[in-house]
Design a protein around this motif. Structure first.
Motif, short mmCIF file in Angstrom:
data_model
loop_
_atom_site.label_atom_id
_atom_site.label_comp_id
_atom_site.label_asym_id
_atom_site.label_seq_id
_atom_site.Cartn_x
_atom_site.Cartn_y
_atom_site.Cartn_z
N ASP B 26 0.89 -1.29 -0.24
CA ASP B 26 -0.19 -0.05 0.21
C ASP B 26 0.95 1.32 -0.09
O ASP B 26 1.56 1.37 0.97
CB ASP B 26 -0.96 -0.16 1.17
CG ASP B 26 -1.81 1.19 1.46
OD1 ASP B 26 -1.73 2.09 0.70
OD2 ASP B 26 -2.76 1.10 2.26
N LYS B 28 0.56 4.22 0.55
CA LYS B 28 0.52 5.13 1.34
C LYS B 28 1.06 4.69 2.73
O LYS B 28 1.11 5.45 3.62
CB LYS B 28 -1.09 5.49 1.70
CG LYS B 28 -1.69 6.18 0.70
CD LYS B 28 -3.02 6.59 1.13
CE LYS B 28 -4.13 6.94 -0.20
NZ LYS B 28 -5.20 6.35 0.11
N ARG B 29 1.46 3.49 2.96
CA ARG B 29 2.02 3.12 4.29
C ARG B 29 3.47 2.38 3.87
O ARG B 29 3.89 1.57 4.61
CB ARG B 29 1.18 1.86 4.66
CG ARG B 29 -0.25 2.07 4.97
CD ARG B 29 -1.14 0.87 5.41
NE ARG B 29 -2.11 1.50 5.74
CZ ARG B 29 -2.97 0.90 6.83
NH1 ARG B 29 -2.64 0.06 7.57
NH2 ARG B 29 -4.16 1.50 7.06
N ILE B 30 4.13 3.08 2.96
CA ILE B 30 5.64 2.58 2.99
C ILE B 30 6.47 3.87 2.94
O ILE B 30 6.17 4.92 2.43
CB ILE B 30 5.68 1.57 1.67
CG1 ILE B 30 5.50 2.34 0.37
CG2 ILE B 30 5.04 0.38 1.79
CD1 ILE B 30 5.73 1.53 -0.83
N ALA B 31 7.92 3.32 2.90
CA ALA B 31 9.08 4.08 2.58
C ALA B 31 9.74 3.32 1.71
O ALA B 31 10.16 2.05 2.21
CB ALA B 31 9.63 4.76 3.80
N VAL B 58 10.03 -0.37 2.94
CA VAL B 58 9.81 -0.51 4.46
C VAL B 58 8.12 -0.45 4.55
O VAL B 58 7.74 0.74 4.10
CB VAL B 58 10.66 0.40 5.24
CG1 VAL B 58 9.94 0.35 6.64
CG2 VAL B 58 11.98 0.48 5.09
N SER B 59 7.43 -1.20 5.33
CA SER B 59 6.45 -1.03 5.53
C SER B 59 6.10 -0.78 7.13
O SER B 59 6.65 -1.21 8.09
CB SER B 59 5.57 -2.56 5.30
OG SER B 59 5.71 -3.04 4.01
N PHE B 60 4.98 0.20 7.01
CA PHE B 60 4.42 0.67 8.31
C PHE B 60 3.26 -0.13 8.53
O PHE B 60 2.07 -0.02 7.71
CB PHE B 60 4.24 2.08 8.20
CG PHE B 60 5.52 3.14 8.33
CD1 PHE B 60 6.42 3.05 9.37
CD2 PHE B 60 5.93 3.51 7.23
CE1 PHE B 60 7.50 4.12 9.59
CE2 PHE B 60 7.22 4.16 7.28
CZ PHE B 60 7.84 4.42 8.32
N VAL B 61 2.80 -0.46 10.08
CA VAL B 61 1.85 -0.91 10.46
C VAL B 61 1.37 -0.21 11.48
O VAL B 61 2.07 0.62 12.28
CB VAL B 61 1.90 -2.36 10.70
CG1 VAL B 61 2.03 -3.53 9.56
CG2 VAL B 61 3.00 -2.66 11.89
N GLY B 62 -0.06 -0.16 11.91
CA GLY B 62 -0.53 0.70 13.00
C GLY B 62 -0.21 0.23 14.31
O GLY B 62 -0.09 -0.97 14.70
N GLY B 63 -0.03 1.18 15.19
CA GLY B 63 0.04 1.11 16.58
C GLY B 63 0.77 1.98 17.21
O GLY B 63 1.86 2.27 16.63
N GLY B 64 0.70 2.68 18.45
CA GLY B 64 1.68 3.57 18.83
C GLY B 64 1.29 3.94 20.31
O GLY B 64 0.34 3.52 20.94
#
Lengths: 211, 64
Positions: B26, B28-31, B58-64
Motif C-alpha cells: 500500500d 500510503k504505508r511504505i517508505a 519498508v512497511s508501516f503498520v498501525g499502533g503506537g
C-alpha cells in the motif's frame, strides 16, 4: 524537596559521564505523537537529561489511553501536551519543553520540526507514519528520524528490534504486528518499542551510529 | 537486475510506481530506500529502476 539545577546536573554527570551528558544537554529532540510510544520516549529522554524536548499532539487524555500511556487517571480530559509536560516537570524539572497542541500535517511539519536535531515518529496510524517519514527524510535531510512500526499484540518481546535503514533513518518494532488486526496494544510491549526508540536517540547523540 | 528486499528482480527500466503496482504494498504505508536514500513519494512515478539498484521497501503498520 526538589533539587537545584546544579544538583540535578551533578547527578547526571556522575551517571553518564561529562562528554556523553554534554551531548544530551545540547540536543533538541521532537516527539511527534504523545501516545504509548511518545509519552514513554519523552520520559526516557527527560530522565537522560536531554536539553530540550518538543512535544506535539492534538489530542486529549482519554480513559482508553491509561492502559499504556504515561498519564494518570486524574489527567483525563487534559491535552496530552499539557499533561505530559506536567509529568515531565515532576520527573526532570530542568529539561526545556516546547509544546504544540496541533496535528502535524504536510503543511506545518517543516516549521514545527525546524529546530529539532532528531525527530521521533510516535504516531499510531500507519499512513501518518509513512507521511512523516517522507517529509523528514526527503525535505529535512540533515535531521535524523527514529520511527516505529509493529508493537501491537502480546507477541514475544525479542521480536522488537532496531534497524538502521539509511544513515539518517532508524526503525524500531517487529514491522509486522498491526493494531488494525484487532490484537490490541499492551503497555509493556509498546514501552519496549519506545525504549528502543529512546536508545536509538541517545546512541545517535553519543555518536554510536551503528546498531 | 534490481535487488528489492534482498531478491534480484529483472525489472530494469520500469519505474518504481510500475513495480509497486505489481505488488501488494500500500503506497500510503511504505517508505522506499534506494541505494542509501529515501525516494520522495512524489517521485515514484518518475524514478526509473537501473541495473544494480539496491532497494528496500519498508512497511508501516498501525499502533503506537
Amino acid at each position: 524537596m526538589i533539587p537545584t539545577k546544579e544538583q540535578w546536573l551533578r547527578a547526571l554527570y556522575e551517571r553518564h559521564g561529562k562528554e556523553r551528558q554534554n551531548a544530551f544537554l545540547s540536543a533538541t529532540v521532537a516527539v511527534c505523537g504523545l501516545g504509548g510510544l511518545g509519552s514513554n520516549i519523552a520520559i526516557h529522554l527527560a530522565r537522560a537529561g536531554i536539553g530540550k524536548l518538543i512535544l506535539i499532539d492534538f489530542d486529549r487524555v482519554d480513559i482508553t489511553n491509561l492502559h499504556r500511556q504515561q498519564y494518570k487517571a486524574s489527567q483525563i480530559g487534559m491535552y496530552k501536551t499539557e499533561a505530559l509536560a506536567d509529568n515531565l516537570r515532576e520527573i526532570a524539572p530542568y529539561v526545556e519543553l516546547e509544546a504544540f497542541t496541533q496535528r502535524i500535517t504536510q503543511d506545518n511539519a517543516i516549521k514545527l520540526l525546524a529546530s529539532a536535531d532528531i525527530i521521533c515518529e510516535a504516531f499510531d496510524d500507519a499512513e501518518r507514519k509513512a507521511m512523516l517519514t517522507d517529509i523528514v527524510l526527503t525535505q529535512l535531510r540533515e535531521k535524523y528520524l527514529v520511527a516505529a512500526s509493529g508493537m501491537a499484540g502480546l507477541y514475544d518481546a525479542n521480536s522488537i528490534k532496531t534497524r538502521k535503514i539509511t544513515s539518517k533513518f532508524y526503525l524500531c518494532g517487529d514491522e509486522e504486528s498491526d493494531v488494525s488486526d484487532g490484537i490490541g496494544l499492551v503497555s509493556a510491549r509498546v514501552a519496549l518499542c519506545a525504549a528502543h526508540q529512546a536508545i536509538a536517540v541517545l546512541r545517535i547523540l553519543a555518536k554510536q551510529f551503528e546498531i | 537486475m534490481v535487488k528489492i528486499n534482498g531478491t534480484e528482480l529483472d525489472i530494469v527500466g520500469k519505474t518504481l510506481a510500475e513495480y509497486l503496482a505489481t505488488t501488494n504494498y500500500d503506497i500510503k504505508r511504505i517508505a522506499v530506500e534506494r541505494n542509501g536514500d529515501i525516494v520522495p513519494k512524489a517521485q515514484y512515478g518518475i524514478s526509473v529502476l537501473r541495473d544494480g539498484d539496491s532497494i528496500e521497501v519498508v512497511s508501516f503498520v498501525g499502533g503506537g
